[in-house]
Structures are given as C-alpha cells and as structure tokens.
Design a protein around this motif. Structure first.
Motif, PDB file in Angstrom:
ATOM      1  N   VAL A 181      11.081   7.459   0.347  1.00 14.43           N
ATOM      2  CA  VAL A 181      10.371   6.561   1.260  1.00 14.43           C
ATOM      3  C   VAL A 181      11.250   5.378   1.676  1.00 14.43           C
ATOM      4  O   VAL A 181      11.526   5.185   2.861  1.00 14.43           O
ATOM      5  N   ASP A 240       0.820  -1.209   0.000  1.00 11.99           N
ATOM      6  CA  ASP A 240       0.000   0.000   0.000  1.00 11.99           C
ATOM      7  C   ASP A 240       0.856   1.262   0.000  1.00 11.99           C
ATOM      8  O   ASP A 240       0.460   2.291  -0.546  1.00 11.99           O
ATOM      9  N   LEU A 241       2.023   1.158   0.631  1.00 14.08           N
ATOM     10  CA  LEU A 241       2.902   2.326   0.720  1.00 14.08           C
ATOM     11  C   LEU A 241       3.377   2.721  -0.679  1.00 14.08           C
ATOM     12  O   LEU A 241       3.415   3.899  -1.027  1.00 14.08           O
ATOM     13  N   ALA A 267       4.656  10.266  -6.820  1.00 11.94           N
ATOM     14  CA  ALA A 267       6.078   9.986  -6.722  1.00 11.94           C
ATOM     15  C   ALA A 267       6.430   8.875  -7.689  1.00 11.94           C
ATOM     16  O   ALA A 267       5.851   7.805  -7.630  1.00 11.94           O
ATOM     17  N   ASP A 269       1.778   1.995  -3.425  1.00 11.93           N
ATOM     18  CA  ASP A 269       0.590   2.497  -4.126  1.00 11.93           C
ATOM     19  C   ASP A 269       0.284   3.937  -3.714  1.00 11.93           C
ATOM     20  O   ASP A 269      -0.030   4.783  -4.553  1.00 11.93           O
ATOM     21  N   ALA A 270       0.390   4.188  -2.432  1.00 11.06           N
ATOM     22  CA  ALA A 270       0.123   5.540  -1.934  1.00 11.06           C
ATOM     23  C   ALA A 270       1.090   6.530  -2.574  1.00 11.06           C
ATOM     24  O   ALA A 270       0.705   7.632  -2.969  1.00 11.06           O
ATOM     25  N   ALA A 271       2.345   6.109  -2.700  1.00  8.21           N
ATOM     26  CA  ALA A 271       3.343   6.994  -3.306  1.00  8.21           C
ATOM     27  C   ALA A 271       3.008   7.249  -4.770  1.00  8.21           C
ATOM     28  O   ALA A 271       3.186   8.360  -5.272  1.00  8.21           O
ATOM     29  N   ARG A 272       2.509   6.205  -5.442  1.00  9.07           N
ATOM     30  CA  ARG A 272       2.122   6.399  -6.849  1.00  9.07           C
ATOM     31  C   ARG A 272       0.979   7.396  -6.945  1.00  9.07           C
ATOM     32  O   ARG A 272       0.971   8.264  -7.817  1.00  9.07           O
ATOM     33  N   MET A 273       0.009   7.260  -6.051  1.00  2.00           N
ATOM     34  CA  MET A 273      -1.109   8.199  -6.054  1.00  2.00           C
ATOM     35  C   MET A 273      -0.618   9.608  -5.733  1.00  2.00           C
ATOM     36  O   MET A 273      -1.164  10.601  -6.207  1.00  2.00           O
ATOM     37  N   ASP A 274       0.396   9.666  -4.875  1.00  3.97           N
ATOM     38  CA  ASP A 274       0.934  10.967  -4.472  1.00  3.97           C
ATOM     39  C   ASP A 274       1.860  11.553  -5.535  1.00  3.97           C
ATOM     40  O   ASP A 274       2.485  12.588  -5.311  1.00  3.97           O
TER      41      ASP A 274
END
Lengths: 368, 276
Positions: free
Chosen positions: B185, B166-167, B176, B169-174
């Motif tokens: 990260v 998820d981390l 990065a 994925d979250a970075a992709r959404m953000d």
C-alpha cells in the motif's frame, strides 16, 4: 455467522474514559445500531470489536471465542469505514481481492467471490476502475464489496453513509436493509443519524459519554425512552421538555405548568400518585401536539392555548414553535390550519403519549 | 487584471534572458569541446562549432579511463539513491505507524539535525570508521556512509502522515501485516516521492568529489568528478580546455539520461495525484 458478546467492556485513552461498562450481546444475524452524539464512544466500541483498539478491561467474544488477544485479521469480521478506506492505487477488483489474497484463498475462488459480490452490489462494470474514478456512491459499494467477499462472521459498519449526499443516503440505506436480508449476517452499525438507526436496526443501542443509555427495538426506544437523553435524541424535531409539577384534584392528576394545566389520563395516572406535588419534567413529542379542530376532544387529549413564535412550513405539515407562560415548545400542525406569528393558536395535546422524567437524573418515571 | 503588451514583452524578455544565462555555460562547454587546443584559447572566444569533436572526446575518454569512471559513478549513485530510499522509507514508516515510543520526537529532531551537518564536518570520524572496517578503496566506502538520509526520512514521513489512518486499519482488517501494508500500500502510493528522491540523490551523489577522493586510491575506483580534475593535469602545463569540456559533457550525460527517463513518470505521478 455469529453472536458477538461484550462483557463489562471499558476503554480509557490516557486519563479519559471513552467507553464504560459496556455490556451487550448481539445475537446471531441481528442488526444492531449504535447511535449517539459525536464522542459518545460508539466508534471506539466498534473498533474494539474489530480489534483495532485494545480493550482496557472487560471481555469481547465472537462466536463463543474470547477475542481480546486476537488480532483483527483473525477475528473473521469485516469492516466498512466512513471514509471507505479504499486503496487508491488498486482497481476495484484488487481492492476487493486484497483481503482474500492475504489469506491465501485460491485465485479461482477469489475471482468467483469478487464477481459475485460485484453482481450483488451492481458494480460489475467498474471492476477495472480506480477509486479516484468512482462517484461517492460507487466507492461506498466497493467498500461494502470488500467486506462481502470475505464472507465473515460479522460485519461492522462505521458511519458508512455519512459521506454521501442526502438523496444517495436514503437509497443506500434501503439497499443496506436489503443486503442484510440477503446475507443474513450479524451486523453492528455505528451512526449518529437516528433515522438510519430507526430504519435499519433490529435493536438500537443509544450511547452517551461512553455509557449505554438504552437498548431496545426502534419503536420501543421511541415510545418508551428510558431517560430524558434518549427521549431527546430519538425523534425529530426532538421531544419537548417542560418543567412542571404534578398536581392532584380529586381523583385526577394534572401536569401543572402554572400557566397551563393538562390532565393525565386515568389509566396512566395511577403510576404517578407518589409524585404528587413534586417537580418533574414533562416530555411530549411535537407529533403529539396537533391543531385543535373540534370542541369535544377524545379521551386523553387535552386542549392547550398558546402563542405562536415561529412558523416553519415544510409542505406536509407546519412546525410551530409556540409559548405558553414561560414555556416554549414545538408542535406539528396541519398545513391547512391558519397559523400566524404572535397570534394565539388552539392545540390538542395527546396526553396518552406523554412522558415524565425525574428532574435530577433524567430517568423516566415508570408510568406504563 | 489585463496583461498589457508591455508587460507581456517584459515577461518574455526576462524569461529569454534567464534561459540564455542558464544555457550559456552548457553551450559554451559544448562548443569548446569541438575546438582544437589553439582555438580553445583564442580571444575573443569563438562560438562556431569546430572540427575536433571526436578527437577531444576520444582524448578525454582515454586519458583518464572515463568508461571506468562513468561506470563507478553510475554504480555508486544508483546504489546510494536506492539505499537512501529503502532506509528512509523504513525509518519514516517506523516514525509514522509504530505508536508512541519514548523519545520519538527527540529522535526525529536528532535525525533532522544530522542533515544540517555538512559532509566536511563528519568527514574525519566517518573516515576513521571506514578505515577501521577495512573498506578503504572499496565500493562500500563510496556508498554505505551515504545511505542514511534525513531528507528522505522527512519526505516520506510527511507523505505517510497524509495517508488516512483508515487505510492502515483497512489493511489490518484485510489481514495485511505491517510489512505487507508498507509494501503493498504505502510503497505504491509513494512512487512519485521515490522518483523525486531518486533524482535528487542521484545527482547529489554524482557530484560528490571530496569523499571519493579521500577513500579511493587506485584509478579503477575513482569517480567521474575526480576524473575531470585529473584532466586538468599539472600546474606547469596549460589546461586543455577543449578536452576538459569534452570530459565535462561526458560527465553530464548519465544524470541527463536519468532525468529524461524519469521525467515522464514524474509528470504522470503528479497528474495521478490531481485525480484524488
């Protein structure tokens, strides 16, 4: 804010189809909840909208733009993860600012937006803490804050409340509803919790094995389930299903379970004339079976005598599992009623709320 | 279970004896490095602190240009430790986050196998390669062949596998990209691992003797371990153990200093993990 359209979307992992023929339009500012059991493809659908999973075939568009080939960061949507997925080494402020920094938003504006989001969520005093120093509920807020600061076209929520304890979940659910009212944004929300679906959604999409079972407003899905799966999935305790025949006696149609007979109300009977003498599945919700308190029953309410198997008092009512002939079912009766295990009980079935389903396909028989 | 007095005493005795065993060579080296030439040969050995400390250290320092050797050793050890960290983080990143490429598992096993081949086995081909490149007697020869690290790749890969998807994925959404995710990260999260690897690899490189010996010819390219051997002088001469021990103590100092500096953040790193 924007409309999200999914057109004949399919997703295959190796040889396994996870999502099939998914077509749905989420209107601007609409709150749509995808609900279904584990492995029904709801999270995969959400991840395809986010761009975290590729679409095997079909088309996804956001705000009128086809985004199949657009990477997640350029889709202008924000996502809240079940695990929150906060960056452990950054404090709350940086967690929320990270996405904006990557997009080259000026420092002053980042500051402003983070402060405002923190205020909305009531986490202004936590900005310098790290995720490890936060409670579950606080982390949840930070995860939402990270989405809010982006001010995206749409929000995607992937089971955001399932890691919280029951009490906090109820509280956050209410806050989510308020948040949506305030932000007026398009939201696609995934959950396996039907209460969340019922309370939050404008429309519910019930999924099973990668397919849409029914799309509708919460009460519509509850009152007029399109098939047996939806009927059983929505509502708790879940709907009773009994194998019966439809019998005719003069002008009236009856639900005939051999050991019991229940008359179908006249205004609904006409729809089932074609099914006379056929096997069907009779569905009735536990809340539509109550204790029988008087002899004369109102129109459409039928008496039923059964034997009590299990008695579960939950305070506000008693959940009774009873049997008649070979059929077992649950009813919700008043706690004032004397209920003893292995003794007969007199019940009243509200046949106005009954459902009938095709035995093979499980499709609801059109009786409305 | 209650710990009895006897058990406690036994534990203390065992621990004390082990510590004495471990510390003895160091103390003996330290004491010898203060003796005169004669004293260092006396039997039974003397355990008092002698008066030749400065003489011995000066002799060790000057006889083999210890300053230059310490500089060389420090330079190549830091370079190799850093190089190994950079390369193995990148390799582990590729192995963990870049989907499924053909032969991924086989490739990883091959990398692990290289770890099982000790340096002497690889030394001839590596030597030829370095010679072809014209790197003999340069810092390139002393560092670059050591940059690849199976240990490091394995260490970081295992760590990255514990980082929730998820981390990423979250970075992709953000917004990065992969390298930003790595840099902003994964790298910060890997600090403790990096420090551990740095310490291990620094000491590993510091103790290299054979490879530096064959790829360097001039004295100004030698490393500290070779310097110690040079202090042993020729066959016909009696070894000046007092001077050699002084040199040994000098050679021990830089790793010791690194260890002491890093220890603090090391402990902090582990404490941070406990929070999760």
């Amino acid at each position: 804010m924007a409309e999200i359209r999914l057109e004949q979307v399919n997703k295959r992992f190796k040889k396994h189809w996870v999502v099939r023929d998914f077509t749905l339009t989420v209107a601007d500012r609409e709150f749509v909840v995808l609900v279904g059991p584990s492995g029904c493809g709801k999270s995969t659908t959400l991840r395809m909208i986010a761009g975290l999973e590729e679409v095997t075939s079909g088309e996804i568009s956001i705000a009128g733009r086809v985004v199949n080939q657009v990477p997640p960061k350029d889709r202008d949507i924000a996502m809240v993860f079940q695990s929150y997925a906060l960056y452990p080494h950054m404090n709350v402020y940086k967690n929320m600012a990270f996405g904006l920094m990557n997009r080259g938003v000026p420092k002053d504006e980042i500051n402003q937006r983070v402060k405002r989001a923190a205020e909305i969520l009531g986490i202004s005093d936590l900005l310098h803490r790290r995720p490890a120093q936060l409670s579950g509920g606080q982390r949840q807020r930070v995860a939402m804050g990270r989405a809010i600061v982006r001010d995206p076209q749409a929000f995607l929520f992937d089971e955001p409340l399932s890691n919280l304890d029951a009490k906090l979940r109820v509280q956050m659910r209410a806050e989510l509803a308020k948040l949506h009212e305030r932000l007026q944004s398009t939201i696609v929300y995934v959950t396996h919790d039907q209460i969340e679906a019922m309370t939050l959604a404008h429309r519910i999409v019930v999924m099973k094995d990668g397919k849409i079972m029914q799309v509708g407003r919460p009460l519509e899905v509850y009152e007029r389930p399109a098939n047996r799966f939806v009927a059983g999935f929505i509502g708790s305790p879940s709907m009773n299903f009994l194998n019966v025949r439809i019998a005719r006696e003069g002008e009236d149609l009856w639900v005939d379970g051999q050991s019991f007979r229940l008359k179908i109300p006249r205004h609904r009977a006409s729809a089932y004339r074609d099914h006379v003498d056929r096997e069907v599945i009779f569905g009735i919700r536990p809340e539509d079976i109550k204790e029988r308190t008087r002899d004369d029953l109102p129109e459409g309410v039928e008496p039923l005598r059964a034997e009590v198997d299990v008695r579960e008092p939950i305070g506000s009512e008693v959940i009774v599992t009873a049997a008649v002939g070979g059929h077992s079912f649950t009813a919700r009766v008043s706690p004032s009623m004397q209920v003893r295990v292995h003794e007969p009980i007199d019940l009243a079935v509200n046949m106005n709320k009954m459902h009938l389903f095709e035995p093979e396909t499980g499709t609801a028989l059109n009786g409305d | 279970m209650q710990i009895t007095r006897t058990q406690r005493a036994l534990a203390h005795i065992t621990l004390t004896v082990s510590i004495l065993l471990i510390v003895f060579p160091v103390v003996f080296a330290l004491v010898t490095s203060t003796h005169s030439f004669q004293e260092s040969f006396s039997f039974p050995p003397k355990f008092h602190v002698g008066s030749h400390l400065l003489d011995n250290y000066r002799a060790a320092w000057e006889r083999v240009h210890m300053g230059r050797l310490l500089f060389n050793s420090t330079l190549i050890s830091v370079a190799v430790a850093a190089g190994k960290i950079v390369l193995s983080i990148l390799a582990a990143f590729a192995f963990t986050y870049f989907g499924e490429f053909r032969g991924k598992a086989t490739l990883f096993i091959l990398i692990l196998i290289t770890h099982m081949l000790p340096l002497p086995i690889r030394i001839v081909p590596t030597f030829e390669l370095v010679e072809d490149f014209g790197w003999m007697n340069t810092y390139y020869a002393l560092t670059i062949p050591f940059f690849a690290s199976a240990t490091g790749t394995l260490l970081f890969r295992q760590f990255f596998l514990t980082v929730p998807n998820d981390l990423a994925d979250a970075a992709r959404m953000d917004g990065a990209g992969p390298m930003k995710f790595l840099w902003k990260v994964l790298v910060p999260l890997s600090k403790t691992n990096m420090l551990a690897l740095f310490m291990i690899e620094f000491i590993y490189m510091w103790n290299q003797y054979l490879w530096p010996l064959i790829v360097t010819q001039s004295n100004d390219m030698r490393v500290v371990q070779i310097g110690l051997k040079m202090l042993l002088a020729g066959e016909e001469q009696a070894a000046e153990w007092n001077v050699i021990m002084a040199g040994t103590i000098l050679a021990m100092l830089p790793p010791l200093i690194i260890l002491l500096i890093l220890q603090g953040s090391f402990v902090k790193g582990f404490a941070m993990r406990q929070e999760k």
